[in-house]
Design an enzyme around this catalytic site. Structure first.
Site, PDB file in Angstrom:
ATOM      1  N   GLU A 187       0.815  -1.228   0.000  1.00 36.08           N
ATOM      2  CA  GLU A 187       0.000   0.000   0.000  1.00 36.08           C
ATOM      3  C   GLU A 187       0.844   1.272   0.000  1.00 36.08           C
ATOM      4  O   GLU A 187       0.550   2.246  -0.688  1.00 36.08           O
ATOM      5  CB  GLU A 187      -0.916  -0.009   1.236  1.00 36.08           C
ATOM      6  N   LYS A 227       4.857   4.850  -9.867  1.00 38.25           N
ATOM      7  CA  LYS A 227       3.600   4.788  -9.104  1.00 38.25           C
ATOM      8  C   LYS A 227       2.413   4.594 -10.048  1.00 38.25           C
ATOM      9  O   LYS A 227       1.478   3.853  -9.747  1.00 38.25           O
ATOM     10  CB  LYS A 227       3.435   6.063  -8.271  1.00 38.25           C
TER      11      LYS A 227
END
Ligand code: NAP
Length: 417
Positions: free
Chosen positions: A131, A207
Site C-alpha cells: 500500500e 507509481k
C-alpha cells in the site's frame, strides 16, 4: 484468544523508524480491537553504529545478517524498508519462498517486478502487500483492489510526486526559479541530493505503473508511458499559466480509450477550477474516473515517516487478521491482458509559449482554423495561447506552422475540470 504475530523489519531508516513509533503507539488499541499482539522480533541494519540508541529505546533486536530473519521459522511477516531493487528483490523472494508474508513500500521494485513477486507469493500461499508504495499515507491501492472491484475504471489522474509538487507550488506562489525551488525542497527535506528520479518523472511513472496494474489489470513497461520531467518549466510559463487561469502540475494520467490505454507523466496546465488544483506543496491527490461512481478524489500526505508507516502498518494488520481468521490469502493482484498501446487519437488542449513571433497570432491562428481558448500577445515578440481540442497529429502539424513564424519555447497539454 490473544494471538502473537512476529514481524521482522529490513532497514531502520525514515519509514522503518516511523513504523516502530506508530506500532508502539497503537499496540494497546490494536490489541483491544483485534486480539492481536505484535512484536518486532528482529531488525536488519547495515551497521549497528548509530542505531544502538534507537534499538535500546524501543527494545529492538538488531542484526546485520538477513538470514537470521529469513531462516527464522517463528517470523510471520517480513517488512522490507531498505529500498532499491537488488537486495530487496532477492530477500523478498526468499522470504516468500520461506512462506513468510511480505509488506513493502518499495515502488521501484513493485513497479518493475510486482507481477513476478505476486506470482511467487501466490505459489507460496502467502500475501505480498505494498500500500505505501503509492501516495504514502493515502489508502489508494486497497481502495482500488476492494471498493472498485464491481466498477469499471476509465481513467486516473494523479499528483503522485510530493517533491515536484512542492517545487511547482513554490515557483507559482513565491515566484521562485526552478533552481531556487529545488534548493528550497532540498533544505526542507522534500528532495534528495540527487533529485533526478523525482524531477525527471520516473518516481511518478513507477507509481502510475502500480495504479494501472490494479485498476486495469495491465502490466505497463516504462516505455509504454510518455514521461516528461519538470526541468523545462520557467517563471515565464508560470506567469502565463496564472494569467490564463491555470496552474502547472506534474500530472500522472492514464486514459482508457476503447481497449487501449494512454499513459503519461508530464507537466500540464491544470485549470484553477480542477479538483486537483487544491493539491499543493508535498501533498498528493488522485482522481479515479469510473463508470458507476463517476469521479472520486483521494487526497493526503504522499510521503513522510508517519503517514507512510501508517500504510505499512495497515498492511501488516490486514495480513495478521487474515492469518488468524484463516481466510484465503488475498493478493494485490492482476490477470494478464494484452500489451498497452499508445492511442494515436488522444485529443487534448495545448498551451504554447512563443518568442520571436513575427505575426499577429490571433489572425494567424484564425487563418489556420485553430480554435483558441485564451491568447495573450502584448507585443509581436512574445505570445502564449491555448489551442483547443487537437489530436497528436494536429498538434504536430500546428508546431510545423508555428515554427515558420516564431520560436516555440514551451508546449504543455491542458487539463480542464
Ligand atoms: N520516505 C518516505 O516518505 C517514503 C514514502 C513512500 C515510500 N517510501 C519507500 O520506503 C522505502 C524506505 O524509504 P526510507 O525513506 O525509509 O529510506 P531510508 O531512510 O534511506 O532507509 C533505508 C534504510 O535501509 C538501510 N539499508 C539499505 N540497504 C541495506 C542493506 N543492504 N542491508 C541493511 N540495511 C540496508 C539503510 O541503511 P544505511 O543508512 O546504512 O544505508 C537505511 O537505514 C523505500 O523503498 C522508499 O521508496 C518512502
Amino acid at each position: 484468544m490473544e494471538k502473537q504475530v512476529k514481524i521482522a523489519v529490513l532497514g531502520l531508516g525514515v519509514v522503518a523508524s516511523g513504523l516502530v513509533e506508530n506500532l508502539n503507539a497503537a499496540k494497546e488499541k490494536i490489541k483491544q480491537q483485534t486480539n492481536l499482539t505484535f512484536s518486532i522480533a528482529k531488525v536488519l541494519v547495515r551497521s549497528r553504529e548509530n542505531k544502538e540508541e534507537q534499538a535500546k529505546k524501543h527494545q529492538l533486536t538488531l542484526t546485520t545478517d538477513v538470514n537470521e530473519i529469513l531462516d527464522d521459522p517463528t517470523i510471520d511477516i517480513v517488512v522490507e524498508l531498505i529500498g532499491g531493487t537488488d537486495a530487496a528483490k532477492k530477500w523478498i523472494i526468499k522470504a516468500l519462498k520461506q512462506k513468510k508474508h511480505v509488506v513493502t513500500a518499495n515502488k521501484d521494485l513493485i513497479a518493475q517486478f510486482g507481477n513476478e513477486l505476486t506470482s511467487i507469493a501466490k505459489q507460496s500461499n502467502v500475501s505480498l502487500f505494498y500500500e505505501a508504495s503509492v501516495a504514502g499515507g493515502i489508502p489508494i491501492l486497497h481502495t482500488l483492489n476492494n471498493s472498485f472491484i464491481a466498477d469499471e475504471i476509465t481513467g486516473i489522474k494523479g499528483i503522485l510526486n510530493g517533491t515536484t509538487n512542492f517545487m511547482l507550488t513554490q515557483m507559482a506562489e513565491l515566484g521562485l526559479s526552478y533552481d531556487k525551488a529545488l534548493q528550497t525542497a532540498q533544505a526542507a527535506g522534500f528532495a534528495e541530493a540527487n533529485p533526478t528520479n523525482d524531477v525527471d518523472g520516473w518516481d511518478a511513472a513507477y507509481k502510475l505503473m502500480i495504479l494501472v496494474r490494479l485498476a486495469f489489470a495491465k502490466d505497463l513497461a516504462l516505455k509504454d508511458i510518455k514521461i516528461v520531467g519538470i526541468q523545462s518549466i520557467t517563471q515565464k510559463d508560470n506567469d502565463y499559466a496564472q494569467k490564463l487561469g491555470y496552474q502547472i502540475k506534474l500530472l500522472a494520467q492514464v486514459k482508457k480509450i476503447e481497449e487501449h490505454l494512454y499513459a503519461e507523466v508530464a507537466p500540464v496546465l491544470l485549470s484553477n477550477t480542477h479538483p486537483l488544483a487544491v493539491v499543493k506543496n508535498e501533498m498528493n491527490g488522485i482522481l479515479i474516473e469510473s463508470k458507476a461512481m463517476g469521479t472520486s478524489m483521494f487526497y493526503g500526505p504522499g510521503a513522510g515517516a508517519s503517514p507512510t508507516a501508517q500504510s505499512v502498518l495497515a498492511d501488516i494488520l490486514a495480513i495478521a487478521q487474515n492469518m488468524t481468521n484463516k481466510q484465503p490469502v488475498p493478493q494485490m493482484s492482476v490477470s494478464n491482458l494484452p500489451n498497452c498501446e499508445i492511442h494515436e487519437e488522444v485529443v487534448s488542449d495545448y498551451y504554447f509559449l512563443l518568442s520571436d513571433c513575427t505575426v499577429d497570432l490571433a489572425n494567424f491562428l484564425e487563418k489556420q482554423e485553430v480554435k483558441t481558448l485564451s491568447l495573450s500577445q502584448t507585443d509581436l515578440i512574445e505570445a502564449a495561447f491555448v489551442a483547443k481540442q487537437l489530436t497528436i497529429k494536429q498538434k504536430d502539424w500546428l508546431i510545423e506552422q508555428l515554427q515558420q513564424v516564431s520560436h516555440i519555447k514551451q508546449i504543455l497539454s491542458v487539463v480542464e475540470e
